[in-house]
Design a protein around this motif. Sequence first.
Motif, PDB file in Angstrom:
ATOM      1  N   PRO A  94       0.792  -1.255   0.079  1.00 21.91           N
ATOM      2  CA  PRO A  94      -0.181  -0.113   0.125  1.00 21.91           C
ATOM      3  C   PRO A  94       0.802   1.274  -0.041  1.00 21.91           C
ATOM      4  N   GLN A  95       0.149   2.331  -0.565  1.00 24.65           N
ATOM      5  CA  GLN A  95       1.015   3.532  -0.620  1.00 24.65           C
ATOM      6  C   GLN A  95       0.077   4.566  -0.005  1.00 24.65           C
ATOM      7  N   LEU A  96       0.776   5.681   0.826  1.00 27.75           N
ATOM      8  CA  LEU A  96      -0.003   6.418   1.774  1.00 27.75           C
ATOM      9  C   LEU A  96       0.303   7.852   1.659  1.00 27.75           C
ATOM     10  N   ASN A  97      -0.591   8.829   1.689  1.00 35.14           N
ATOM     11  CA  ASN A  97      -0.629  10.066   1.633  1.00 35.14           C
ATOM     12  C   ASN A  97      -1.397  10.622   2.967  1.00 35.14           C
ATOM     13  N   CYS A  98      -0.745  10.035   4.094  1.00 29.89           N
ATOM     14  CA  CYS A  98      -1.433  10.370   5.263  1.00 29.89           C
ATOM     15  C   CYS A  98      -0.715  10.928   6.289  1.00 29.89           C
ATOM     16  N   GLY A  99       0.508  11.907   5.783  1.00 28.54           N
ATOM     17  CA  GLY A  99       1.318  12.807   6.776  1.00 28.54           C
ATOM     18  C   GLY A  99       1.014  14.043   6.983  1.00 28.54           C
ATOM     19  N   GLY A 100      -0.304  14.372   6.755  1.00 31.85           N
ATOM     20  CA  GLY A 100      -0.889  15.763   7.127  1.00 31.85           C
ATOM     21  C   GLY A 100      -0.754  16.584   5.980  1.00 31.85           C
ATOM     22  N   ALA A 101      -0.369  16.402   4.632  1.00 29.87           N
ATOM     23  CA  ALA A 101      -0.019  17.181   3.468  1.00 29.87           C
ATOM     24  C   ALA A 101      -1.370  17.499   2.943  1.00 29.87           C
ATOM     25  N   THR A 102      -1.305  18.648   2.208  1.00 32.46           N
ATOM     26  CA  THR A 102      -2.696  19.091   1.824  1.00 32.46           C
ATOM     27  C   THR A 102      -2.796  18.759   0.101  1.00 32.46           C
TER      28      THR A 102
END
Length: 228
Positions: A94-102
Amino acid sequence: MPAQLTLLLLLALATATSISARALSSRHALALDTPTSRAVSIILPRDQDFNDTDLFNSCPGGPGSDKLERADRCTLVNVANNPNVRTFVVLGDPQLNCGGATDPVTVQLGGQQTVSQSTTLNANIGVDIEGISIGGGASTTDETSTTVTKSITYTIPPGRQAVYVAGTNQLSETGNAQVNYGDKQYGHFIWFTNAKVTQLTPIANDVEFDVHESACGTDPRDLSSYNS
């Protein structure tokens, strides 16, 4: 009627009766030694000192049974075809975009996975069916595994995660297990289980792909929505 003719008739009748008796005995012995599944409940003894658990455990790949020797082979018989089943698996990580970036991120999704034939037991009799070899059915004419490979580029929105999934169509068959022994077990070379098993055999090249996207903080590998 002359006495000589009467004697000849009696001898002929006795010979015919003897032949019929031997033929009946031969058929009966054959039925006991190699019973068909339809006749099992009739001709097999009811007081045998083993059960389906022992039969399955004695199959190749099983842990063995202290009541039966190791079986030469186990085969799916009395096969009933079920509707095909499409089973999804994860390809790659899985690949995540969960670091709080917008901002969204663009990533590579996918990978390689081998889908193999699976067997499930349609009864709770304390048998771990995994690893037990039961041939027959589709496995006699089709490959029992297929490898799925594919990758794509995908853009993940903020606060989301994604994984690539592949759904392989599979033949579904249900039947009893025929258990063959090299030596007679309780008087027979062949026994049949009462419990049924279901086998899923993958169909090569019949695959559907999808991106499974979910919220951050959940299990990205949870495919219950696909395999319900």
